[in-house]
Design an enzyme around this catalytic site. Sequence first.
Site, mmCIF file in Angstrom:
data_model
loop_
_atom_site.group_PDB
_atom_site.id
_atom_site.type_symbol
_atom_site.label_atom_id
_atom_site.label_comp_id
_atom_site.label_asym_id
_atom_site.label_seq_id
_atom_site.Cartn_x
_atom_site.Cartn_y
_atom_site.Cartn_z
ATOM 1 N N ASN A 163 -8.665 29.520 27.471
ATOM 2 C CA ASN A 163 -7.864 30.631 26.935
ATOM 3 C C ASN A 163 -8.723 31.660 26.204
ATOM 4 O O ASN A 163 -8.489 31.967 25.028
ATOM 5 C CB ASN A 163 -6.776 30.073 26.006
ATOM 6 C CG ASN A 163 -5.442 30.769 26.230
ATOM 7 O OD1 ASN A 163 -5.382 31.899 26.716
ATOM 8 N ND2 ASN A 163 -4.363 30.098 25.855
ATOM 9 N N SER A 191 -9.030 29.534 33.799
ATOM 10 C CA SER A 191 -9.034 30.396 34.963
ATOM 11 C C SER A 191 -10.441 30.362 35.544
ATOM 12 O O SER A 191 -11.391 29.918 34.881
ATOM 13 C CB SER A 191 -8.634 31.823 34.589
ATOM 14 O OG SER A 191 -9.482 32.322 33.578
ATOM 15 N N ASP A 256 0.228 29.802 29.407
ATOM 16 C CA ASP A 256 0.806 28.790 28.527
ATOM 17 C C ASP A 256 1.937 28.039 29.226
ATOM 18 O O ASP A 256 2.081 26.826 29.070
ATOM 19 C CB ASP A 256 1.335 29.446 27.250
ATOM 20 C CG ASP A 256 0.268 30.250 26.532
ATOM 21 O OD1 ASP A 256 -0.911 29.848 26.594
ATOM 22 O OD2 ASP A 256 0.612 31.287 25.930
#
Length: 314
Positions: A163, A191, A256
């Site tokens: 994050n 990611s 999230d």
Amino acid sequence: MIDVLTFGEAMVSLRTDRPIRAGDALRMSVAGAEANVAIGLARLGHRVRWTGLTGTDGFGDLILRTLRAEGVDISHAARVGEPTGLVVFEARTADLTRVSYHRSGSAGSRIGPAQVAAAWDRRVRVVHVTGITAALGPGPLGAVRTAVESASAAGATVCLDVNYRAKLWSREAAAAVLRPLVPSVDILIASDDELPLAAPAAAVSEAEQVEALLERGVREVVVKRGADGAEVFDASGSTARPAVPVTVRDTVGAGDAFVAGYLSGLLDGAPAGSRLERAVTTGAFAVASVGDWEGLPAREELDLLRAAPGSAIR
């Protein structure tokens, strides 16, 4: 028993549909990565505890009331004299949202190891931490380290969502903090552009980064690919699932929501493919709705997106 313990800074969010300088009404709600995950898990029927600090102001009242109403255990949250942080979402164009934070010196940024230690319970099954909290300063970083160490020692599953937020710290600073945590992490979620922040610097390609993370003790590496779905890697290989096609209204909070879905599947004992399917489904609910968490599904709603577009369920 608590299924999931998480913690961090929850803020009040203010949203506008026009550029701020043009003037417009602001919609008020609650935001914060860990709070979003907590709400998503609670809606799916899990017992989740969120801890953190809010101000003694009305904004703090709103945060705690919202989390309580969503079924999140806030019994170890506390109030302090500093103001509750704010985040502003400005719809600059139809496809671009500009986010600005007002959290310097905020109540939530004061969290430290003591708050996590007080909320810790050896019966916790999963401890979820994020790079956002680690970026907020020495106290929050100490809280992350305390949580990871306590969970690892007790045999609980440690989930780290990288994050990364460029407005909070540089990629170099993030890597210097997150890489030492990796040996105690069971599930790492990132990611594809965030993987280098957790993997050793010598690992260049995604395949090398995943292999290095697994060799360092991570049990599952979950890679979010946005509109291309997601993939989980473990010692047995990899499993991928495509994204659920929906009309996109707001991408904020999608990551999230994905985490909440993935951890929900894990808690249910689902295999990797089913965990990913639930994760991309909860992520789709998030992007198809306005707000960080408002559109997240209850367990009985997980199949709703299978209906034809434009359907009215009567």
